[in-house]
Design a protein around this motif. Sequence first.
Motif, PDB file in Angstrom:
ATOM      1  N   GLU A  58       0.825  -1.208   0.000  1.00  0.00           N
ATOM      2  CA  GLU A  58       0.000   0.000   0.000  1.00  0.00           C
ATOM      3  C   GLU A  58       0.859   1.257   0.000  1.00  0.00           C
ATOM      4  O   GLU A  58       0.566   2.241  -0.697  1.00  0.00           O
ATOM      5  N   LEU A  59       1.935   1.221   0.768  1.00  0.00           N
ATOM      6  CA  LEU A  59       2.836   2.386   0.826  1.00  0.00           C
ATOM      7  C   LEU A  59       3.491   2.637  -0.529  1.00  0.00           C
ATOM      8  O   LEU A  59       3.619   3.781  -0.962  1.00  0.00           O
ATOM      9  N   LYS A  60       3.885   1.552  -1.213  1.00  0.00           N
ATOM     10  CA  LYS A  60       4.508   1.725  -2.534  1.00  0.00           C
ATOM     11  C   LYS A  60       3.499   2.260  -3.543  1.00  0.00           C
ATOM     12  O   LYS A  60       3.837   3.078  -4.414  1.00  0.00           O
ATOM     13  N   SER A  61       2.251   1.802  -3.427  1.00  0.00           N
ATOM     14  CA  SER A  61       1.206   2.313  -4.320  1.00  0.00           C
ATOM     15  C   SER A  61       0.990   3.812  -4.094  1.00  0.00           C
ATOM     16  O   SER A  61       0.859   4.588  -5.056  1.00  0.00           O
ATOM     17  N   LEU A  62       0.936   4.205  -2.822  1.00  0.00           N
ATOM     18  CA  LEU A  62       0.797   5.627  -2.500  1.00  0.00           C
ATOM     19  C   LEU A  62       1.994   6.422  -3.021  1.00  0.00           C
ATOM     20  O   LEU A  62       1.841   7.532  -3.547  1.00  0.00           O
ATOM     21  N   GLN A  63       3.192   5.843  -2.896  1.00  0.00           N
ATOM     22  CA  GLN A  63       4.405   6.507  -3.362  1.00  0.00           C
ATOM     23  C   GLN A  63       4.371   6.713  -4.872  1.00  0.00           C
ATOM     24  O   GLN A  63       4.698   7.779  -5.385  1.00  0.00           O
ATOM     25  N   THR A  64       3.925   5.682  -5.601  1.00  0.00           N
ATOM     26  CA  THR A  64       3.867   5.776  -7.064  1.00  0.00           C
ATOM     27  C   THR A  64       2.892   6.869  -7.502  1.00  0.00           C
ATOM     28  O   THR A  64       3.216   7.708  -8.357  1.00  0.00           O
ATOM     29  N   GLU A  65       1.696   6.858  -6.894  1.00  0.00           N
ATOM     30  CA  GLU A  65       0.692   7.857  -7.279  1.00  0.00           C
ATOM     31  C   GLU A  65       1.115   9.257  -6.871  1.00  0.00           C
ATOM     32  O   GLU A  65       0.883  10.227  -7.610  1.00  0.00           O
ATOM     33  N   ALA A  66       1.764   9.363  -5.709  1.00  0.00           N
ATOM     34  CA  ALA A  66       2.243  10.679  -5.269  1.00  0.00           C
ATOM     35  C   ALA A  66       3.287  11.215  -6.246  1.00  0.00           C
ATOM     36  O   ALA A  66       3.272  12.401  -6.608  1.00  0.00           O
ATOM     37  N   SER A  67       4.183  10.350  -6.707  1.00  0.00           N
ATOM     38  CA  SER A  67       5.223  10.780  -7.645  1.00  0.00           C
ATOM     39  C   SER A  67       4.618  11.249  -8.962  1.00  0.00           C
ATOM     40  O   SER A  67       5.053  12.245  -9.548  1.00  0.00           O
ATOM     41  N   GLN A  68       3.589  10.528  -9.433  1.00  0.00           N
ATOM     42  CA  GLN A  68       2.933  10.930 -10.675  1.00  0.00           C
ATOM     43  C   GLN A  68       2.264  12.293 -10.523  1.00  0.00           C
ATOM     44  O   GLN A  68       2.355  13.152 -11.417  1.00  0.00           O
ATOM     45  N   ASN A  69       1.618  12.498  -9.391  1.00  0.00           N
ATOM     46  CA  ASN A  69       0.958  13.790  -9.168  1.00  0.00           C
ATOM     47  C   ASN A  69       1.968  14.913  -8.976  1.00  0.00           C
ATOM     48  O   ASN A  69       1.693  16.066  -9.335  1.00  0.00           O
ATOM     49  N   ILE A  70       3.112  14.586  -8.402  1.00  0.00           N
ATOM     50  CA  ILE A  70       4.172  15.599  -8.251  1.00  0.00           C
ATOM     51  C   ILE A  70       4.646  16.042  -9.634  1.00  0.00           C
ATOM     52  O   ILE A  70       4.878  17.237  -9.879  1.00  0.00           O
ATOM     53  N   GLU A  71       4.792  15.106 -10.556  1.00  0.00           N
ATOM     54  CA  GLU A  71       5.201  15.458 -11.913  1.00  0.00           C
ATOM     55  C   GLU A  71       4.161  16.374 -12.580  1.00  0.00           C
ATOM     56  O   GLU A  71       4.509  17.356 -13.248  1.00  0.00           O
ATOM     57  N   LYS A  72       2.886  16.026 -12.388  1.00  0.00           N
ATOM     58  CA  LYS A  72       1.840  16.883 -12.953  1.00  0.00           C
ATOM     59  C   LYS A  72       1.873  18.281 -12.327  1.00  0.00           C
ATOM     60  O   LYS A  72       1.764  19.288 -13.033  1.00  0.00           O
ATOM     61  N   ALA A  73       2.027  18.312 -11.005  1.00  0.00           N
ATOM     62  CA  ALA A  73       2.061  19.607 -10.319  1.00  0.00           C
ATOM     63  C   ALA A  73       3.241  20.443 -10.802  1.00  0.00           C
ATOM     64  O   ALA A  73       3.109  21.658 -11.012  1.00  0.00           O
ATOM     65  N   ASP A  74       4.400  19.794 -11.001  1.00  0.00           N
ATOM     66  CA  ASP A  74       5.575  20.507 -11.520  1.00  0.00           C
ATOM     67  C   ASP A  74       5.286  21.078 -12.906  1.00  0.00           C
ATOM     68  O   ASP A  74       5.649  22.219 -13.223  1.00  0.00           O
ATOM     69  N   SER A  75       4.625  20.274 -13.724  1.00  0.00           N
ATOM     70  CA  SER A  75       4.296  20.717 -15.078  1.00  0.00           C
ATOM     71  C   SER A  75       3.339  21.904 -15.051  1.00  0.00           C
ATOM     72  O   SER A  75       3.532  22.902 -15.760  1.00  0.00           O
TER      73      SER A  75
END
Length: 793
Positions: free
Chosen positions: A763-780
Motif C-alpha cells: 500500500e505504501l509503494k502504491s501511495l508513493q507511485t501515485e504521489a510521484s505521478q501527481n508531483i510530476e503533474k504539479a511541476d508541469s
Amino acid sequence: MVAEVLKPNVQDLQTDVIDLLEQISELMNRASTALSSDTSGNKYAEFEQQIRDEAKKVKHLELRMAIVAPMKAGKSTITNAIIGQEILPSRNSAMTTLPTEIILNAELTEPVLHLSAEVLSVFQETLLALRNKIEDLGMETVQEKLAQYPHLAKMPQQIQQWVGLTITAESKGCDHIINTLTSLNDIVRLCSILDPLADPIQYLTDTPRIYTPFWQLDKTKQQPKLGNLVIVDTPGPNEAGENLRLKNVVAEQLSKSSIVLIVLDFTQLKNEAAENVRKDVQKVIELRGKDNLYVLINKVDQRQEKDMTPEQVQQFVAAEFGIGDSGDTGRVFEISARRAFTAASFLLELQHNPNINLADMKTAKALAEQVFGIDWEEDFEEATARDLQTKAERLWKKSGFDPFLNGAITALMAEAAPRCLKSSLKVAHGRLLELSNDVQLRSSAINADEVKIRQEVGELEIDLQSIEQCRHQLQEIDSIKSNLYKRLEKILEDIKKQVQDSLKTYFYEEEYQRADNIKKGGMITQSFFSWASKKFNFVEIKSASSGIIEFTSMQKAEHFGEQAIASAKSSIIEPFLENVRQQAKKEIKQSRQKIQDSLETETKPIIERARQRLNENFHVNLSLPTPNLENESAGNIQVRISQKTKLVDQGYETKVIEKRDFWHWFGLVKKKEYISVKLPDKKEDYYIVSLPEIVDKSNQLIEDSIKNIKGGINKYLDEDFKQHIDRFFAELDSYLNNYRDTLLQAQQDQKKQTEERQKLVSELKSLQTEASQNIEKADSYLQRTSDLIRDKK
C-alpha cells in the motif's frame, strides 16, 4: 515526465488544476484510510481537507477589478451598466465614501447586500457618537453646519429620534440596497462635518459586499466560468471631501485588485487634463502603479465634430498619463456608460418579463428617449417590444461596452488567475512531497536493520535538542530588537520636532505665504489663512499677528476651531506621520533581514545534517510580518472659546435744536441749528479663538499619534517578532519530529505479522507511485502558470 505539446490558455489550465487537486484529495483520503491505525492517518485527513479548500479557491476564483473616477465621471453608471440594473446610489454631489465590493454571480435571482458584524458594529457606534454630538451642539448649530449639504439636512433629526436609521446585516433588492448604502455613506459624511476629528472608516477592515446576478447580451458566447468577478467601487481622488481619511482604505482595496480602471470624462479632457484629471490619475498610479491601470473614456456619445477623434484620444492619454501608447492600445477604452446602462437595464427587465406591456416597463421610456430622439414620445406610442429590443441591442453595441468588458476580463484572467493557480499548486505540491517522503521512508525502514533505525531516531533526538538550544541561545535577536527600538525612538523624536516647526509655519507665517510666490518660486502647501479665507467667509481676523481671531458668534468660533485642527491634521500632521510609518517600516525590514540571516546561520548546520541523513530538502522559511502602525483616533480635542465684551464707538448723530437769535428775525422766530452729538459707546459681545491654543492642540494630536505609533512598534517587537520566530522553530520541530515519528512507526511495523507487513508495504509503494505521478503533474502545471505570469510581464 508529463509533456505539454501546446501551451493552453488559462481556462484550460484552471480545469487541469481542478482535476489534479481532486485527484490529490482522493490520494490523501486513501493515505488517511490506509494508515488509520496510527497517528499519521489524522495528518493526511487534514491534508485532504486542505487540498479540498484549495480546489474551492480555484473553482470560485475571485477576479478583483477596482473602479476609480473623479466625481461625476460616471463611475456608478458604469458599474450599474455591467450589472444591468441600478444597484449603486448616485446624486449630484459626491456619493461614495467607503469602498463597496460587487460580486457578480449568474446563479442568483436578485441582488443581496451583506454587512459583516464589524461593519455593523462600527456604524452603530458612529450613530451613537453622532447622536451625542448633535445633542451637544444643538439642532440650530447643526443645521448651520449643514447649510451646504441639503441632502443631509434631515439626518440629524432622524438620528435624534432614531427614525429610519436601523442598519440591517442583509438587504435584498435594488431599492433596499441603495437605501442602505446611501445611509452608510451619508453617516460617514455627516460625521466628517459635525465631528471633523472623528474617523469611523479607520476602524474598518471589511467592506459592504453586494452579491448580484448580471446581464449578458449573448449568453451563447459566454466565456468559460473562471470564478467570480468582483468589482470594487472606491471613492475617487476628488470625491473624498475634507476630513475623510480614505487614502489608506482606498490603497488597501487597490492593492488587492488585479487591475484598476480609472474613468475620465470625455467632455472634460481638454479643459482639466493639465491640472485636475492628471493629478487624479497620478494619485491612483502612486497607490497602485500603472502596469495594471486601464483607462475608460466615458461620455463619448457627446463627441462633436470639433472634438478629438478616437486616435487623438489614444495619443492624448498616452502622452498625459503614460498609458495606452502605440504598443499597448488595449488599455484605453471609449465608452458611453449612459447608453450601456439604458440598453442593459431594458433588456434585463424584458428577459425577466417577456410578456410585459411596454407601458408597464420601468425602463422603456428612458430607452425610447435615448434611441428615438426629439420625437420619442410619439415614436414610443407606436413601438413594439420587439422594436425596442432591437434598438436596445444596437445601443448596447454602440456603447463600446463589449470591447471594454472583453478586454477587462482578459486582463483579469492574465493577471489574477495564474497567481491563484500557482498558490494552490504550491500548497498541493508541498503536501505531496511530504506524503511521498513519509511513505518512502517508512516503507524502506520496515525492512531496515532495527539497530540502524534506533540509531537514526537517536540522531534526530539530538537534532531536536540542538534546535531547542539554538532557540534559547540566540541573544542576537534581543540585541537587534534593542538597537531597532533606539533607532525608531530617534526617528520619532526628530519627526515630531519637524512637524511642530511646520505647524508654526503653517499657522503664523501669513505674510510670507501671501508674498510674491513668483519670486519665491511658489509654495507647495497652501497657507492656513489662505485656506481659511476661502473656507470661512465669515472669519474676522482682527489681529492675526498676535494670534487672536475674533468672531461674532460662539458657533462660528467653535466651527472655525474644529476645522482649523482638522486642516492641520490633514495638511501637516498626517503627511509627517506617514513619513514616520514608512521610515519605521524600512528600519524594521532591515532588522528582519538580519534576524533571518542570523537564524539561518545558526540552524543551517542542523538542517543540513538531517537533510544528508534523510536525503530530504527542508523548506522552512522565517517570514516576519510588516507591522501595522496606523494611528488610532485622536479623541475629542476642542479649542476653548473666550467670550469678551467691548465698547463699540457708535460715532455721532445729527440733532436739530431751536434757539432764538437777535439776527434771525430779531429773535421773534426760533432758529434751527444742526449739531453733531456723540452717541454712547455700545457694549458688544465677541468671541476669541487663540491661534497659540490651536497650535498646542495640534501638537497634542502629534503627541497622541506618536504615542500610538510607539505602542504599535512595542507590540510588534514584543509580540509579533516572538510569535513568528516561535513559529519558525515550530516548523523545524515539525519536520524533524515527523521523520522521527515515521521511523518510530516503522519500528512498530516491523513487529507486525509477515502478511500484514507485506500488505502495508504494498500500500505504501502504491501511495508513493501515485504521489510521484501527481508531483510530476504539479511541476508541469507550475511551469505553465509561471509561463503565463512571465507572458503577462
